[in-house]
Write an enzyme that holds these catalytic residues in place. Structure first.
Site, PDB file in Angstrom:
ATOM      1  N   LYS A 238       0.827  -1.200   0.000  1.00 18.45           N
ATOM      2  CA  LYS A 238       0.000   0.000   0.000  1.00 18.45           C
ATOM      3  C   LYS A 238       0.870   1.262   0.000  1.00 18.45           C
ATOM      4  CE  LYS A 238      -3.705  -2.032   2.852  1.00 18.45           C
ATOM      5  NZ  LYS A 238      -4.860  -1.818   1.963  1.00 18.45           N
TER       6      LYS A 238
ATOM      7  N   ARG B 156     -10.400 -11.351   1.656  1.00 17.55           N
ATOM      8  CA  ARG B 156     -11.244 -12.404   1.085  1.00 17.55           C
ATOM      9  C   ARG B 156     -10.561 -13.767   1.154  1.00 17.55           C
ATOM     10  NH1 ARG B 156     -11.527  -8.984  -4.321  1.00 17.55           N
ATOM     11  NH2 ARG B 156     -11.413  -7.435  -2.683  1.00 17.55           N
TER      12      ARG B 156
END
Length: 489
Positions: free
Chosen positions: A265, A339
């Site tokens: 990130k 996920r």
């Protein structure tokens, strides 16, 4: 020193510029009531969330704050999807408490008018007064004040006060867990917090280790854990208080820090990734709240916990792993790790034969772009359950919004070059990031009644909710408690 907070409603008649006192306001000592009425008459009508502070009108209460509660006729606002009177009360009480906090005196107790809704009163007070300051110098910490209901003669209002107090205190505990920095809130520490919070309430708490996950063939979960030197954990909670009814399984994402892995990130704002375990915090505190309330529900909580960081064993873009249900996953973006950990938790959740399965996660930045901080996104395979959670949000002021599970999205996670599924879209420019995350998770939930909540936007509060201070929000805990209670009614 003690203080008293009283409420006044608007009368909705522009011709009469006056306020309508609450029932308790009219029951206080007649001499005090006369003084207050005279002072208020001189100052003019009190508008919603505006307060007046009075000093030394009463020996029992050296400080009295009167606050405007908005329209006495306020009801359900269809556009805002809120029970407006409840929300007006929360906002007004927060203003009144802050008025007292701004004074130099040391207050031991604040007594509250029930304002015809003691649950909303105590929520506005407790949520607005909390600050995360336990890591600061003791002199810098906010001194506690005890909040008490002034009139305990009405048993219904007393019961509402007690419930609101439990839920708002648990929401603040959730906020604390979210705020704790990642060097303190490790997966191991989270497991300890779960035991300390829940076991005294009669909740069975199991904290599984890596070996257990390997035995369960949770290789999707472990593909994320491989990149961290912190041991992964898998917390399992059982609160069973509804006889032989099939359970609800509630799954929460527990990434205690998220660098994005090799798909790293940007550094700006990465500190907020200490709260990427917010879904797990909601699961833990929701179950603890239900246990404190002795709710007649059967609920199993599942929280896969790990960091998503980078070492020599970290997953690489293009790697393929196999989840607990045997489906292979091509990992094209290691920052779509939520996920991956939830996939195995959902598979495990199905082994309990639940009548309903819910997962909650700070899953995508895309949902923050779509909805901001105003509401939590909900994807549901059951319209009845959707309406129930929606109505729960009306009551708590912590709203939800339904999002689609169209086949258009499902095809984008299937049949990639290397595996059965891909953890991103096959068409990177397609958009709909939150929807694609949801349909990916749906591949791992066999339960017919499944619901996914993407809370990436609501985990943090700036100014959207005026009675929650800036920082981690603990949302949507109160909505989830009310919703789960309704499911078992």
């Amino acid at each position: 020193m003690n203080a008293l907070i009283l409420g006044l409603f608007d009368n909705d008649d522009e011709k009469k510029l006056e306020n309508v006192p609450t029932p308790f306001f009219t029951q206080i000592d007649s001499k005090l009531q006369g003084k207050l009425s005279e002072e208020l008459k001189l100052l003019g009508p009190l508008k919603a969330s505006k307060s007046r502070v009075f000093f030394k009108l009463s020996s029992e209460y050296p400080v009295i704050v009167v606050v405007g509660l908005g329209s006495i006729k306020a009801d359900f606002n269809e556009i805002e999807e809120l029970q407006e009177k409840k929300e007006n009360i929360r906002k007004a009480i927060a203003v009144a408490v802050n008025s007292i906090r701004s004074l130099d005196g040391e207050f031991k107790e604040i007594h509250f008018d029930s304002c015809q809704d003691a649950e909303s009163v105590v929520e506005g007070a407790v949520l607005s007064d909390w600050r995360f300051d336990e890591l600061k110098n003791e002199k810098s910490r906010r001194k506690p004040i005890e909040f008490l209901l002034a009139d305990i003669s009405d048993s219904k209002e007393v019961a509402k006060w007690k419930k609101g107090f439990i839920l708002s205190r648990m929401q603040n505990f959730c906020r604390k867990l979210q705020e704790l920095p990642a060097n303190i809130m490790t997966p191991t520490r989270f497991g300890q917090e779960a035991k300390e919070l829940c076991e005294p309430l009669g909740v069975k708490v199991l904290v599984h280790d890596r070996q257990w996950a390997e035995e369960k063939k949770m290789y999707s979960f472990l593909s994320v854990a491989n990149g961290s030197d912190e041991p992964c954990k898998f917390v399992e909670l059982h609160y069973m208080n509804a006889g032989e009814k099939r359970p609800l399984v509630f799954v929460g994402k527990g990434i205690t820090f998220d660098t994005g892995g090799i798909s790293i990130k940007p550094s700006s704002g990465m500190d907020l990734m200490r709260a990427d375990q917010s879904g797990g915090c909601i699961v833990l505190t929701t179950i603890a709240s239900l246990a404190k309330l002795k709710a007649e529900v059967n609920i199993i909580g599942l929280i896969p916990l790990t960091e998503n960081t980078i070492n020599g064993k970290a997953t690489k873009p293009g790697d393929v792993v196999v989840a607990m249900n045997g489906k292979s996953i091509q990992i094209d973006n290691t920052d779509a790790e939520g996920r991956l950990v939830l996939a195995d938790a959902l598979c495990y959740g199905d082994t309990f034969d639940p009548f309903c399965m819910i997962d909650i996660a700070t899953l995508t930045g895309a949902i923050k772009q779509a909805l901001g901080q105003a509401c939590t996104a909900v994807y549901s395979t059951n319209s009845k359950h959707w309406e129930m959670i929606r109505e729960s949000g009306y009551e708590t002021g912590d709203r939800v919004w339904r999002m689609p599970l169209f086949k258009n999205y499902s095809k984008l996670v299937k049949d990639p070059a290397l595996a059965d599924l891909i953890n991103m879209s096959n068409e990177p420019s397609y958009g709909a990031g939150s929807c694609i995350g949801a349909v990916f998770l749906k591949e791992f939930a066999k339960c017919e009644n499944w619901m996914h909540l993407d809370m990436a936007g609501t985990k943090y509060n700036t100014s959207d909710v005026s009675y929650i201070s800036r920082g981690m929000s603990g949302r949507p805990l109160r909505t989830m408690v009310k919703f789960i209670e309704k499911l078992f009614m």
